[in-house]
Every structure is written in structure tokens, then in C-alpha cells.
Write a protein that holds these residues in place. Structure first.
Motif, short mmCIF file in Angstrom:
data_model
loop_
_atom_site.label_atom_id
_atom_site.label_comp_id
_atom_site.label_asym_id
_atom_site.label_seq_id
_atom_site.Cartn_x
_atom_site.Cartn_y
_atom_site.Cartn_z
N ALA A 166 -19.24 -2.23 -3.10
CA ALA A 166 -19.91 -0.97 -2.82
C ALA A 166 -21.05 -0.77 -3.82
CB ALA A 166 -18.92 0.19 -2.91
N THR A 167 -21.83 0.26 -3.63
CA THR A 167 -22.97 0.52 -4.50
C THR A 167 -22.58 1.37 -5.69
OG1 THR A 167 -23.59 2.50 -3.25
CG2 THR A 167 -24.54 0.41 -2.52
N LYS A 168 -23.29 1.19 -6.78
CA LYS A 168 -23.20 2.05 -7.97
C LYS A 168 -21.81 2.04 -8.62
CE LYS A 168 -26.24 5.23 -5.47
NZ LYS A 168 -26.34 6.59 -4.88
N VAL A 169 -21.04 1.01 -8.43
CA VAL A 169 -19.65 1.00 -8.91
C VAL A 169 -19.59 0.69 -10.40
CG1 VAL A 169 -17.43 -0.19 -8.74
CG2 VAL A 169 -18.68 0.41 -6.67
N LEU A 170 -18.87 1.54 -11.14
CA LEU A 170 -18.65 1.35 -12.57
C LEU A 170 -17.21 0.95 -12.87
CD1 LEU A 170 -20.54 4.53 -13.86
CD2 LEU A 170 -21.43 2.20 -13.60
N GLY A 171 -16.31 1.18 -11.94
CA GLY A 171 -14.90 0.88 -12.10
C GLY A 171 -14.14 1.47 -10.93
N ALA A 172 -12.82 1.46 -11.00
CA ALA A 172 -12.00 2.02 -9.92
C ALA A 172 -10.56 2.12 -10.36
CB ALA A 172 -12.09 1.15 -8.66
N THR A 173 -9.78 2.87 -9.60
CA THR A 173 -8.33 2.84 -9.74
C THR A 173 -7.76 2.14 -8.52
OG1 THR A 173 -8.16 5.03 -8.72
CG2 THR A 173 -8.21 4.94 -11.12
N PHE A 174 -6.60 1.53 -8.70
CA PHE A 174 -5.96 0.82 -7.58
C PHE A 174 -4.45 1.05 -7.64
CE2 PHE A 174 -3.66 -2.77 -5.78
CZ PHE A 174 -4.17 -2.77 -4.48
N THR A 175 -3.89 1.38 -6.49
CA THR A 175 -2.43 1.43 -6.33
C THR A 175 -2.04 0.59 -5.13
OG1 THR A 175 -0.51 2.83 -5.81
CG2 THR A 175 -2.65 3.58 -5.00
N PRO A 176 -0.94 -0.15 -5.20
CA PRO A 176 -0.49 -0.93 -4.05
C PRO A 176 0.23 -0.10 -3.00
CG PRO A 176 1.02 -1.24 -5.87
CD PRO A 176 -0.10 -0.39 -6.39
N HIS A 177 0.50 1.18 -3.30
CA HIS A 177 1.39 1.97 -2.44
C HIS A 177 0.63 2.73 -1.36
CE1 HIS A 177 4.73 0.91 -4.96
NE2 HIS A 177 4.06 1.31 -6.02
N CYS A 178 -0.02 1.99 -0.48
CA CYS A 178 -0.67 2.58 0.69
C CYS A 178 -0.84 1.52 1.76
CB CYS A 178 -2.03 3.18 0.33
SG CYS A 178 -2.82 4.07 1.70
N ALA A 179 -0.61 1.91 2.99
CA ALA A 179 -0.89 1.06 4.14
C ALA A 179 -1.88 1.77 5.04
CB ALA A 179 0.40 0.76 4.91
N VAL A 180 -2.63 1.01 5.81
CA VAL A 180 -3.47 1.60 6.85
C VAL A 180 -2.78 1.39 8.19
CG1 VAL A 180 -5.63 1.43 5.61
CG2 VAL A 180 -4.87 -0.51 6.99
N ILE A 181 -2.95 2.37 9.06
CA ILE A 181 -2.31 2.33 10.38
C ILE A 181 -3.29 2.81 11.44
CG2 ILE A 181 0.00 2.76 9.46
CD1 ILE A 181 -0.42 5.69 10.66
N HIS A 182 -2.91 2.63 12.69
CA HIS A 182 -3.55 3.26 13.84
C HIS A 182 -2.69 4.48 14.17
CE1 HIS A 182 -4.81 4.09 17.93
NE2 HIS A 182 -5.68 3.10 17.93
N PRO A 183 -3.14 5.69 13.81
CA PRO A 183 -2.27 6.86 13.96
C PRO A 183 -1.81 7.12 15.39
CG PRO A 183 -4.17 7.37 12.60
CD PRO A 183 -4.43 6.04 13.20
N GLY A 184 -2.70 6.91 16.36
CA GLY A 184 -2.33 7.17 17.74
C GLY A 184 -1.23 6.25 18.23
#
Length: 449
Positions: free
Chosen positions: A167-185
Motif C-alpha cells: 500500500a502507499t505511505k506505509v510506515l508500519g502496521a499491526t497484525f493479528t492472525p485471528h480473523c478470517a474473511v467470508i462471503h456473508p451472504g
């Protein structure tokens, strides 16, 4: 802009309305995630139960079928706030955090076991820091997380971020493994089909006007039951006597066309982490299974007297802002946007979700947009409460919590919209000063922090 289209699809009316008075053991008002997860775990625990679900529109009509597809361990109230609830403690707040993490996995396990193909993929969440103020906030968040939890939130340096997302302008980030993406419908419709196979009855096009001890009242008849569960989230104010229980606040979402391989090589997100940044006005995104970017955020106004109407799903100004923000985030120029939609989420006065059972009246909600996994935890907890099982879930600090009512109008309208505006101003303040926003600091106690 054209008419908004929900990428996740809509459910056509396929189930009949309530045909008249009937008796049940449990009646659940609302066929979204909360209601369906509760029905699922109850039916699995005791197949003899007569369970009826009443839905004003169609299965998944509300936030369950309109969200950004984050199945995360986020809870709207901070650990410090949870620890300070009556009867709670530091240990209870930590247990809540662990229960939320387990719920992320549980959604994936049940989906796989029941054959619900909802594009579940657990790639974690990366939250970018794109200014010095955001960078300081990211580091502070990691430090706080290590004080309150198992230490699974990590800080990433800029080069580590680039390995996941460019991504643009990135200086750092936080990361957690505890998330999934889904198709809500797919998840909500698949879950409805599963509970029906388990013997649960769902009536669509059946509005409930009042929830009372022992019964749910509709224009077509009364369902009498030992337990009545309110699972109505942002639509709760339409119920008799519940006009100030939660505030329906709108969140809007846009989606791009499927992107080509060259664009994805440039962006990254190969492991499909959900993504955001550390600004104050919430944004959220994901890379979908079919190669699109889905991107949402706050900014739409709260409507006087907690009104929820289809017309409010379309807010061209916010759609345009979301598109511009996503273009800026990844340096996109020519990408086309094919979908735009919105919906209401439920915000309690203290920004703390709750679940409980009192005298045969059950409830769960107030997720403030963090409901995809929290609803699963709510369904399991309500099942234990209804079946009178004392478990680790029934001892969590959100169980039995009662948020105070929102202020009457016009104070509710003035306060909520002022708060939304303040978050926008806080981000502007940080861009101009390079320092953490004083506006945000003043607003923090009002936002559950």
C-alpha cells in the motif's frame, strides 16, 4: 452512481409468513446470524425442541447479509472496559478475548462440517500505519494488547508489511492472525438451510411488533413459547418499548470489478488478510475469493428517531469517498467499481455488546459492526443459558450486561452525528499536525475505550 447492488446477493422470499397462532419451546425474532446460530446450537443440543424463527423481511436481510466479511476476534468494548463491568475482572476480560478467538475458528469448523461454502479463509488482519500519529497509535495498541491478552498482536516494520500488502505511505502496521474473511451472504443463507434440515421453522415476511414474556406478537398471530429471544440488532428500535435500546448507525461498502493478476501482484494480499489502517473513522477491506476488493467504512449519518429505511442504504457522497480512499490506499487509477451498498448496525449507548436471559426473555446484540464471529459466541452462550447449563461461556463478562438507553431525540441525533463528524475532523487534525488528535482523545470515553 446508479442503484446500489449488494455483491453478496439477496435472499428472495422462499418461506411463508406465520400462518396464525402457534406454540413453540423457543421463538427467535430475527433471522440473521444471531438468531440462526442460536437456533443451530439449540437444535443440535436438543433435537426435540420446537424452535420457530420469525423474520420481518428475508433471511440475512440485515447486517448479516450486508457486512464487509470480516470474521474477527474484535469486540466493540475494550478489555479495560470489560474488566470494569460489575462482577467482572481482568481475568474475565482475558477469557472474553480468548472466547472471541475461538469463535473465529468455530465459524470455520461449523461451515466445513455442515457443507456451507462461504469462502472462509483465515489470513488474519493487517492494520496499516500511514502517518506518524497512526504509527504511534499502532505501537501503543500492541503494548496494550500484550498487557491484556496472550500477546498475539504483532507490530510489523514497513518492510515486513510489504511482504503481505503493498500500500502507499506505509510506515508500519499491526497484525493479528485471528480473523478470517467470508462471503456473508453464503454463510447466512447456508446456515438457514442447515437449521431447517435440523427441524427449525423459519417464517419470513413476518414482522414482530412486540416481544413479551412468553410470546412474540405479529400481525398474523402470536407465537407462545417458554423462551423468546430478541435477535434484531439494528432493527431493535422498531420493537415496542425498545426505541432507545440501540442506535442504528449506517456502514457503507463498495466493491471493485475482479482485478487482473498483474494488479494483484502489485497489491499483494495473497493470503487474503483483511485490511484497514489506524485512522479514527473506521475503514475495512478484504480480497474476495473471486478476486475483487471489497471496501467499507463509516461516515453515513445517523437518522432521526433511529429510522432504518432502504433509501438510507445509498449515500453517494460516502460511496465516492470510499472509492477515493481505496484508490489512494493502493495507488489504483483505472479500476472500476461495480457494486455499492449499505445497511444499519446496532450501537448500544456504552458500545458494549451483550447477551443474556432473564425470565424467559433472551437477547443478544449491540455488536457495533463486529458481529460476524460475536454472533456465533452469542448463539452458543444463549444455548447454554436456555438449557440452564453453567459453563465458561455463561460466566463471560458480557453475559447479563445491560447498556443504558440512548438519550431521547433530538439529543441522540445531535450527539451521534457530532461524534461521526468528530472522527473525520480527528483524521484531518492528524494530517495537518502530525500528532495524535486531541479531538479523538476527548471522544474516546464515548466510544467504549
Amino acid at each position: 452512481m446508479g442503484c446500489p447492488l449488494n455483491l453478496w446477493g439477496t435472499t428472495e422470499v422462499t418461506r411463508s409468513p406465520l400462518p396464525g397462532d402457534r406454540d413453540a419451546d423457543v421463538v427467535i425474532v430475527g433471522a440473521g446470524y444471531t438468531g440462526l446460530w442460536t437456533a443451530y446450537y439449540l437444535a443440535k443440543a436438543d433435537p426435540s425442541l420446537r424452535i420457530v424463527v420469525l423474520e420481518k423481511e428475508t433471511v440475512g436481510f440485515g447486517a448479516s447479509g450486508r457486512n464487509g466479511g470480516w470474521c474477527s476476534a474484535l469486540f466493540p468494548a475494550s478489555a479495560q472496559k470489560l474488566a470494569g463491568l460489575p462482577g467482572s475482572s481482568r481475568e474475565a476480560a482475558i477469557e472474553m478475548h480468548r472466547a472471541m478467538q475461538a469463535s473465529v475458528n468455530e465459524v470455520g469448523l461449523v461451515s466445513a462440517a455442515e457443507g456451507i461454502d462461504c469462502d472462509y479463509h483465515k489470513g488474519g488482519t493487517i492494520v496499516l500505519a500511514r502517518s506518524q500519529a497512526q504509527l504511534a497509535r499502532a505501537r501503543a495498541e500492541v503494548a496494550e494488547a500484550h498487557e491484556w491478552g496472550p500477546g498475539d498482536l504483532r507490530f510489523l516494520e514497513a518492510d515486513e508489511v510489504e511482504a503481505q500488502v503493498r500500500a502507499t505511505k506505509v510506515l508500519g502496521a499491526t497484525f493479528t492472525p485471528h480473523c478470517a474473511v467470508i462471503h456473508p451472504g453464503k454463510l447466512v443463507r447456508g446456515l438457514a438451510a442447515v437449521v431447517e434440515r435440523l427441524g427449525v421453522t423459519i417464517h419470513e415476511q413476518t414482522p414482530v411488533s412486540a416481544i413479551e414474556r412468553g410470546r412474540a406478537v405479529t400481525p398474523y398471530g402470536v407465537v407462545r413459547a417458554d423462551v423468546v429471544v430478541r435477535a434484531t440488532e439494528g432493527f431493535t428500535p422498531a420493537l415496542r418499548g425498545e426505541g432507545r435500546a440501540v442506535a442504528p448507525v449506517y456502514s457503507l461498502v463498495v466493491a471493485t470489478e475482479p482485478l487482473d493478476d498483474a494488479t494483484w501482484d502489485r497489491i499483494g494480499l495473497a493470503d487474503q488478510p483483511s485490511f484497514s489502517d489506524h485512522r479514527h473513522l473506521i475503514i475495512y477491506g478484504q480480497r474476495t475469493a473471486d478476486g475483487r476488493l471489497v471496501f467499507g467504512g463509516r461516515g453515513a449519518p445517523y437518522h432521526f428517531r433511529s429510522r432504518v429505511r432502504p433509501a438510507y442504504d445509498e449515500e453517494p457522497r460516502v460511496f465516492a469517498k470510499l472509492q477515493a480512499t481505496l484508490r489512494d490506499l493502493f495507488g489504483l487509477k483505472d479500476v472500476q467499481f461495480t457494486h455499492a451498498w449499505g445497511g444499519a448496525l446496532g450501537v448500544p449507548r456504552d458500545w458494549c455488546a451483550s447477551v443474556g436471559l432473564d425470565g424467559g426473555l433472551g437477547w443478544a446484540g449491540g455488536y457495533v459492526g463486529d458481529g460476524v464471529s460475536t454472533t456465533n459466541l452469542a448463539g452458543r452462550t444463549l444455548t447454554d443459558l436456555i438449557l440452564r447449563r453453567e459453563t465458561a461461556l455463561t460466566r463471560l463478562p458480557w453475559v447479563g450486561h445491560h447498556s443504558r438507553n440512548w438519550e431521547p431525540e433530538p439529543f441522540r441525533w445531535l450527539g451521534i452525528n457530532a461524534g461521526l463528524r468528530a472522527m473525520t475532523l480527528a483524521d484531518t487534525e492528524e494530517r495537518l499536525t502530525g500528532r495524535n488528535s486531541q479531538i479523538a482523545r476527548l471522544m474516546a470515553p464515548l466510544l467504549g475505550h
